[in-house]
Enzyme design. Structure first.
Site, short mmCIF file in Angstrom:
data_model
loop_
_atom_site.label_atom_id
_atom_site.label_comp_id
_atom_site.label_asym_id
_atom_site.label_seq_id
_atom_site.Cartn_x
_atom_site.Cartn_y
_atom_site.Cartn_z
N ASN A 7 0.87 -1.18 0.00
CA ASN A 7 0.00 0.00 0.00
C ASN A 7 0.91 1.23 0.00
OD1 ASN A 7 -1.79 2.05 0.50
ND2 ASN A 7 -2.65 1.16 2.37
N ARG A 84 -2.76 -2.21 -3.26
CA ARG A 84 -3.96 -1.41 -3.02
C ARG A 84 -3.93 -0.23 -3.98
NH1 ARG A 84 -5.15 3.25 1.27
NH2 ARG A 84 -7.38 3.39 0.91
N HIS A 173 -13.00 2.65 0.62
CA HIS A 173 -12.91 1.63 1.69
C HIS A 173 -13.59 0.32 1.25
CE1 HIS A 173 -12.97 5.08 4.88
NE2 HIS A 173 -11.72 4.73 4.62
N ARG A 234 -12.06 15.61 8.09
CA ARG A 234 -12.80 15.90 6.85
C ARG A 234 -14.24 16.28 7.17
NH1 ARG A 234 -11.33 10.43 3.74
NH2 ARG A 234 -9.49 10.13 5.03
N GLU A 377 -7.87 -5.28 5.64
CA GLU A 377 -7.83 -4.96 4.21
C GLU A 377 -6.69 -5.69 3.51
OE1 GLU A 377 -8.24 -0.86 5.70
OE2 GLU A 377 -9.12 -0.43 3.74
#
Ligand code: AMP
Length: 393
Positions: A7, A84, A173, A234, A377
């Site tokens: 990743n 990823r 996600h 955010r 993940e």
């Protein structure tokens, strides 16, 4: 088969090596602060059940150096590499073996994810150089949401903006939502086709999904990961007129506004802190803004649960995951409070119990099961890498 999952971020490289035959982690680590004065590699190897940790602190000027440093640490064989990739756009509906055309398509999606796709692509190119001949697979965060119907992914804008600029909801996600949804079905003793779930990935970034019989029907993030519930820093969803209004009234540039919406909004915008552990401490000391931030966050999560229950018509389970979803009983309790008319009843004691194992936290009268399932993940990427290679063999 040993699969190395990579990743690559703008200043970091995370990796994990899995033995997929034995379904175990062999090694893993992270290279941080690439390009800064002082970089740091933290590497862990697991051998005969024992963990060995290595730390190397020195300047790591480029992703190339980071990748070499990682490769020097890994002593086990590597059969394949799974990457990823954040934004697959509409080009990729599932994980895909990487070739020249795939790299070009990832690059074409750069404008849709300018912070994420370029470093992801750098990681792919470097891994090709470093591990020549090893098959490489891209697993996209957006894959899982490609089943959204058009009525869910289109915005109420002139249609040509979708046609010409690909402005639509993509969702993110996806790898995490897919992993916890499948895991929950397995734990329920059902197949994905037999259940409807609302999955809640609540971490630094937050997204919520409505999943009907294994297929994602809607998701809270949008064209970018800025949309949906408010997050650590955010903003989440806003009235779109606010952008122009703020720019007109403050003289703020679009770049500055983007920085505020991404880095200085959400929980941090309300109370000055973005980590919920710190926010709870601050709230316990009587800080009203910290309390307000938690209340707003939980309220927004609750609204998505209501909306997605309506989307699904029938809900079998809610699944909480990621840093906050897995650990924060206060947020879970507030988000699920007073939903018994909906068939949602949390068990306060089960909710408070700390564990790193998947577990249920619903009460005996709850019509909807409530699960806490740690996400993984990396394992999902390794699993999909194996599946792609089996099918392309
Ligand atoms: P993630 O992005 O999944 O790593 O989640 C990061 C966020 O999870 C942090 O910013 C914290 O707010 C939250 N978090 C992590 N661990 C805990 C914990 N033990 N209790 C409460 N919140 C936590």
């Amino acid at each position: 088969m040993n699969v190395l999952v990579i990743n690559t971020g703008s200043s970091s490289l995370k990796y994990q090596l899995f033995d997929m035959d034995k379904q175990k982690v062999l090694a893993g680590g992270v290279v941080e602060r690439i390009g800064e004065d002082q970089g740091l590699l933290t590497h862990k190897t697991v051998s005969s059940g024992k963990e060995q940790k290595t730390k190397i602190s020195r300047p790591i000027p480029s992703h190339q150096e980071a990748m070499h440093l990682m490769a020097e640490q890994i002593t086990q064989k590597i059969d394949a590499i799974g990457h990823r990739v954040v934004q697959g756009g509409e080009a990729f509906k599932e994980a895909t073996r990487i070739n020249g055309a795939v790299k070009a398509a990832i690059q074409a999606n750069n404008p849709l994810a300018p912070l994420h796709n370029p470093p992801n692509l750098i990681g792919i190119r470097l891994a090709e150089d470093l591990f020549p001949g090893k098959p490489q697979v891209a697993v996209f965060d957006t894959n899982f949401h490609q089943t959204l119907p058009q009525k869910a992914y289109l915005y109420g804008l002139p249609y040509e903006y979708y046609r010409d600029y690909k402005i639509r909801k993509y969702g993110f996600h996806g790898t995490s939502h897919k992993y916890v949804a499948n895991k929950t079905c397995e734990l329920m003793g059902k197949t994905p086709e037999q259940v409807n779930l609302i999955t809640l990935h609540l971490g630094n970034g937050c997204s919520i999904c409505a999943i009907k019989q294994g297929k994602c029907q809607d998701t809270s993030m949008g064209m970018t990961p800025l949309a949906g519930v408010m997050m650590g820093t955010r903003s989440g969803d806003l009235d779109p007129a606010i952008f122009g209004y703020l720019m007109d009234h403050t003289g703020m540039t679009q770049k500055k506004l983007g920085e505020i919406l991404n880095k200085k909004s959400g929980l941090r915008g309300i109370c000055g802190l973005n980590d919920l552990r710190d926010i709870h401490e601050q709230a316990a000391r009587g800080d009203d803004r910290a309390r307000l931030a938690v209340d707003m966050f939980a309220y927004q999560i609750k609204k998505f649960i209501g909306a997605y229950a309506a989307v699904l018509g029938h809900v079998d389970g809610l699944v909480f995951t990621a840093g906050i979803g897995e650990n924060d009983e206060i947020v879970r309790a507030k988000a699920l409070a007073e939903l018994s008319f909906f068939g949602i009843e949390i068990d306060p004691e089960k909710n408070k119990a700390r564990s790193s194992a998947p577990r249920t936290i619903h009460g005996p009268d709850s019509k909807i099961q409530i699960w806490v399932v740690p996400t993984n993940e990396e394992l999902q990427i390794a699993t999909e890498t194996c599946q792609v290679l089996k099918h392309s063999a």
